[in-house]
Design a protein around this motif. Structure first.
Motif, PDB file in Angstrom:
ATOM      1  N   UNK A 192       0.302  -1.245  -0.352  1.00  0.00           N
ATOM      2  CA  UNK A 192      -0.601  -0.108   0.157  1.00  0.00           C
ATOM      3  C   UNK A 192       0.985   1.134   0.212  1.00  0.00           C
ATOM      4  N   UNK A 193       0.133   2.415  -0.698  1.00  0.00           N
ATOM      5  CA  UNK A 193       1.486   3.491  -0.687  1.00  0.00           C
ATOM      6  C   UNK A 193       0.335   5.017  -0.654  1.00  0.00           C
ATOM      7  N   UNK A 194       1.312   5.603   0.620  1.00  0.00           N
ATOM      8  CA  UNK A 194       0.011   7.064   1.484  1.00  0.00           C
ATOM      9  C   UNK A 194       1.463   8.359   0.449  1.00  0.00           C
ATOM     10  N   UNK A 232       0.909   9.046  -7.022  1.00  0.00           N
ATOM     11  CA  UNK A 232       0.045   8.013  -7.031  1.00  0.00           C
ATOM     12  C   UNK A 232       0.125   7.351  -8.599  1.00  0.00           C
ATOM     13  N   UNK A 233       0.136   7.958  -9.873  1.00  0.00           N
ATOM     14  CA  UNK A 233       0.351   7.287 -10.845  1.00  0.00           C
ATOM     15  C   UNK A 233       1.710   6.604 -10.624  1.00  0.00           C
ATOM     16  N   UNK A 234       2.542   6.943 -10.225  1.00  0.00           N
ATOM     17  CA  UNK A 234       4.034   6.757 -10.546  1.00  0.00           C
ATOM     18  C   UNK A 234       3.786   5.124  -9.631  1.00  0.00           C
ATOM     19  N   UNK A 235       2.954   4.846  -8.865  1.00  0.00           N
ATOM     20  CA  UNK A 235       3.120   3.738  -7.850  1.00  0.00           C
ATOM     21  C   UNK A 235       1.981   2.784  -8.863  1.00  0.00           C
ATOM     22  N   UNK A 236       1.257   3.512  -9.540  1.00  0.00           N
ATOM     23  CA  UNK A 236       0.273   2.556  -9.843  1.00  0.00           C
ATOM     24  C   UNK A 236       1.315   2.262 -11.395  1.00  0.00           C
ATOM     25  N   UNK A 237       1.948   2.689 -12.209  1.00  0.00           N
ATOM     26  CA  UNK A 237       3.045   1.900 -12.888  1.00  0.00           C
ATOM     27  C   UNK A 237       3.927   0.918 -12.574  1.00  0.00           C
ATOM     28  N   UNK A 238       3.917   1.196 -11.379  1.00  0.00           N
ATOM     29  CA  UNK A 238       4.857   0.393 -10.938  1.00  0.00           C
ATOM     30  C   UNK A 238       4.474  -1.324 -10.916  1.00  0.00           C
ATOM     31  N   UNK A 239       3.309  -1.203 -10.787  1.00  0.00           N
ATOM     32  CA  UNK A 239       2.301  -2.201 -10.404  1.00  0.00           C
ATOM     33  C   UNK A 239       1.986  -1.968  -8.817  1.00  0.00           C
ATOM     34  N   UNK A 240       0.996  -1.110  -8.223  1.00  0.00           N
ATOM     35  CA  UNK A 240       1.277  -0.665  -7.184  1.00  0.00           C
ATOM     36  C   UNK A 240      -1.115  -1.086  -7.112  1.00  0.00           C
ATOM     37  N   UNK A 241      -1.897  -1.481  -6.933  1.00  0.00           N
ATOM     38  CA  UNK A 241      -3.038  -1.703  -7.753  1.00  0.00           C
ATOM     39  C   UNK A 241      -3.471  -0.115  -6.241  1.00  0.00           C
ATOM     40  N   UNK A 242      -4.505   0.909  -8.286  1.00  0.00           N
ATOM     41  CA  UNK A 242      -5.381   1.758  -7.849  1.00  0.00           C
ATOM     42  C   UNK A 242      -5.826   2.037  -6.122  1.00  0.00           C
ATOM     43  N   UNK A 243      -6.291   1.161  -5.745  1.00  0.00           N
ATOM     44  CA  UNK A 243      -7.130   0.923  -4.520  1.00  0.00           C
ATOM     45  C   UNK A 243      -6.608   0.852  -3.686  1.00  0.00           C
ATOM     46  N   UNK A 244      -5.289   0.132  -3.495  1.00  0.00           N
ATOM     47  CA  UNK A 244      -4.295  -0.253  -2.351  1.00  0.00           C
ATOM     48  C   UNK A 244      -3.584   1.518  -1.985  1.00  0.00           C
ATOM     49  N   UNK A 245      -3.406   2.971  -3.410  1.00  0.00           N
ATOM     50  CA  UNK A 245      -3.097   4.048  -3.103  1.00  0.00           C
ATOM     51  C   UNK A 245      -4.402   5.407  -2.600  1.00  0.00           C
ATOM     52  N   UNK A 246      -4.706   4.765  -0.853  1.00  0.00           N
ATOM     53  CA  UNK A 246      -5.568   5.843  -0.386  1.00  0.00           C
ATOM     54  C   UNK A 246      -4.694   7.943  -1.035  1.00  0.00           C
ATOM     55  N   UNK A 247      -5.894   8.770  -1.535  1.00  0.00           N
ATOM     56  CA  UNK A 247      -5.129   9.650  -1.157  1.00  0.00           C
ATOM     57  C   UNK A 247      -5.494  10.489  -0.405  1.00  0.00           C
ATOM     58  N   UNK A 270      -7.275  13.769   7.274  1.00  0.00           N
ATOM     59  CA  UNK A 270      -7.414  11.968   6.520  1.00  0.00           C
ATOM     60  C   UNK A 270      -7.335  11.439   7.305  1.00  0.00           C
ATOM     61  N   UNK A 271      -7.482  10.203   8.396  1.00  0.00           N
ATOM     62  CA  UNK A 271      -6.671   9.365   8.922  1.00  0.00           C
ATOM     63  C   UNK A 271      -7.017   7.711   8.029  1.00  0.00           C
ATOM     64  N   UNK A 272      -6.058   7.560   7.740  1.00  0.00           N
ATOM     65  CA  UNK A 272      -6.255   5.497   7.440  1.00  0.00           C
ATOM     66  C   UNK A 272      -4.920   5.109   8.104  1.00  0.00           C
ATOM     67  N   UNK A 288      -5.832  -2.181   7.616  1.00  0.00           N
ATOM     68  CA  UNK A 288      -5.886  -3.361   8.399  1.00  0.00           C
ATOM     69  C   UNK A 288      -6.344  -4.654   7.549  1.00  0.00           C
ATOM     70  N   UNK A 289      -5.838  -5.703   7.672  1.00  0.00           N
ATOM     71  CA  UNK A 289      -5.079  -6.675   7.297  1.00  0.00           C
ATOM     72  C   UNK A 289      -5.042  -6.617   6.381  1.00  0.00           C
ATOM     73  N   UNK A 290      -3.618  -6.206   6.190  1.00  0.00           N
ATOM     74  CA  UNK A 290      -3.038  -6.102   4.611  1.00  0.00           C
ATOM     75  C   UNK A 290      -3.520  -4.257   4.034  1.00  0.00           C
ATOM     76  N   UNK A 291      -4.266  -4.030   4.336  1.00  0.00           N
ATOM     77  CA  UNK A 291      -5.482  -2.932   3.160  1.00  0.00           C
ATOM     78  C   UNK A 291      -5.324  -1.874   3.814  1.00  0.00           C
ATOM     79  N   UNK A 292      -5.710  -0.841   2.777  1.00  0.00           N
ATOM     80  CA  UNK A 292      -4.703   0.687   3.927  1.00  0.00           C
ATOM     81  C   UNK A 292      -6.016   1.888   2.754  1.00  0.00           C
TER      82      UNK A 292
END
Length: 562
Positions: A395-397, A410-425, A430-432, A435-439
């Protein structure tokens, strides 16, 4: 606005076995960096910095993070980890420790020395723990490993946090200069080891995510500085951050080659360079440094001044020189070097100072010109891609940047294979939760601006700043009227005083009958209350000034009963 996200509710209590991240500054802005991490009822704070005011905050000295969400939990704070010594990462520490002075401060030797000097001015004696790259310390439930990163100040650190709920890697501010002046590179091997172990949440610097490629090495600047020194005819005045030891070192070396003497100007510059020299991060050539008071004994072509003000700060030395409000008078053919790039939002202030200096006849060398006299301290897109591929986070923040920077990261992280749903902007407040490996975003807390305004902290608000902006931009009009306390009829006045208007004062004679007529009409309808009559005056003169002079000044009506 104290709550930036009214659409988000207050976050629920943290689930058992989860990790919570609450950024209180640095997301959606450049500065005020502060991140609170929570696990198992304990808190860890990473950085505690300030934001410098812009033209929309007249009179404000500093802007702090909003500590409200942690003030009643300071006993739960295990430590404050400081990634490096820049003001936007350490400047708010005295204001937080004012609430609880014994919270441990953790950082590198240089970072702690800089913050201790600041705390001494606030009469706070902190509890500190010095750490080095490769070191590992436990703070309550947080197991922290420190990693060397290269930045525009020595001794910067990233931190890898291990908890039972997962791991978190916070880069702090960093870049990947492969030929740094101090030989201390970003430890990509340590990043890779963290990646192999597994990084559940990656908080990474977004400042230069919109810049393609790689940041040039600091060494490239030396030749440009030497060239300016060779061609300068009179004094050289250098402006840079008072924490930029590498840049000051390059200036000192260039001065030695050119046979010039150097003086530091400004309290923060003198203090920080003394600390840097004592800790071995600044090597002053013999005989080069002199006291600023002795410069008058030297010919102009043998003088170099190093001062603050490269961001156009109105009270810094360079801006005061441009306004002829400093003991050092800038003259024709002096050379001014601004060894930094404008922080987003400061561009107007910087250009204003440059124009003022050029108007005085000085030659101004800056990052927007033909000579490369500055390189950024933040990783560009190419470097971020390398780091993403090395760390392989789950996950990336994105942190440390305006919204456009966070999106680009965020777009750079997606380009390297991080799933967009795992990159909360997220933005400040804003509280992140992890839980169980998902942000995921789970709510928001107050994270508005807290203003340091003279001796007051947190008392200035947006309403006060609005008044100041009106006074500055629109002017001021006061109207004094004496009315009969029984009938409400005008018996004296109105006396009108105006400030900030180009028009002659006699123009306000036109509105006096309108004010009297409005008050008489109100009195005929039975209005005798002082407040009601003040509002009548405000509407009468406000409408006239708006239509006649096209201004919306601050209006102060005074009604005296007789």
């Amino acid at each position: 606005m104290s709550h930036p996200h009214p659409d988000l509710a207050t976050p629920p209590p943290l689930e058992k076995g989860a990790l919570r991240v609450t950024p209180l500054g640095g997301l959606g802005e450049i500065g005020r960096n502060m991140t609170v991490i929570e696990h198992d009822g304990q808190l860890l704070i990473i950085d505690c910095g300030v934001l410098f005011p812009d033209d929309h905050q007249p009179g404000v000295d500093l802007i702090l993070p909003d500590f409200e969400s942690v003030l009643d939990r300071l006993d739960d704070v295990q430590a404050i980890i400081l990634t490096h010594g820049h003001e936007d990462h350490i400047g708010a520490v005295p204001y937080l420790l004012a609430h609880k002075p014994d919270i441990p401060l953790v950082g590198s030797q240089l970072t702690l020395a800089l913050v201790e000097a600041k705390l001494k001015e606030h009469k706070i004696t902190p509890f500190t723990l010095g750490v080095r790259e490769g070191g590992r310390e436990e703070f309550g439930t947080f197991d922290c490993e420190f990693i060397a990163v290269n930045h525009s100040i020595p001794d910067a650190l990233a931190v890898f946090v291990r908890t039972e709920a997962g791991t978190l890697l916070h880069t702090g501010d960093f870049k990947m200069d492969q030929l740094p002046l101090d030989g201390r590179i970003t430890d990509l091997r340590a990043f890779a080891k963290a990646g192999e172990e597994g990084v559940d949440l990656f908080l990474t610097d977004s400042t230069n995510a919109t810049v393609p490629g790689f940041v040039p090495p600091e060494r490239d600047i030396s030749s440009a500085i030497d060239k300016v020194f060779r061609h300068a005819e009179r004094r050289i005045i250098v402006a840079c951050f008072s924490s930029h030891m590498h840049r000051v070192q390059q200036v000192l070396d260039a001065a030695q080659k050119a046979g010039r003497k150097v003086a530091f100007v400004g309290r923060s510059m003198v203090r920080n360079m003394k600390i840097a020299a004592e800790l071995g991060h600044l090597h002053v050539p013999d005989g080069v440094l002199v006291d600023v008071k002795k410069l008058s004994d030297l010919p102009d072509d043998k003088v170099v001044l190093i001062c603050t003000g490269s961001q156009g700060e109105p009270m810094a030395a360079l801006a005061r020189m441009a306004n002829r409000d400093h003991r050092i008078d800038v003259g024709v053919d002096d050379t001014i070097m601004l060894l930094s790039s404008p922080i987003p939002g400061n561009e107007g202030s910087v250009w204003r100072v440059i124009n003022g200096l050029m108007r005085l006849g000085a030659h101004v060398v800056h990052s927007g010109g033909s000579e490369r006299v500055h390189v950024s301290g933040h990783a560009a897109a190419g470097e971020l891609l390398y780091v993403y591929n090395i760390v392989r986070p789950r996950n990336v923040l994105p942190v440390h940047g305006e919204w456009r920077h966070l999106v680009a990261n965020r777009d750079l992280a997606v380009a390297t294979g991080v799933h967009p749903d795992h990159i909360p902007l997220a933005e400040d407040g804003v509280v992140v939760d992890l839980i169980d490996g998902r942000a995921r975003i789970v709510g928001a807390v107050p994270a508005g601006y807290v203003y340091v305004d003279g001796s007051s902290v947190g008392e200035a608000d947006e309403e006060m700043l609005k008044d100041r902006r009106i006074l500055r931009d629109e002017g001021f009009v006061s109207v004094v009227v004496v009315v009969d306390s029984t009938t409400g009829k005008v018996v004296a006045g109105p006396e009108i005083t105006a400030r900030g208007f180009a028009e002659d004062a006699e123009i306000f004679n036109q509105v006096r009958p309108k004010i009297v007529a409005a008050l008489d009409e109100a009195a005929s309808k039975g209005a005798t209350d002082v407040y009601a009559l003040q509002q009548v005056i405000r509407r009468a003169i406000g409408g006239w000034v708006g239509g006649k002079i096209r201004r919306r000044p601050m209006i102060i009506p005074v009604v005296i009963e007789a």
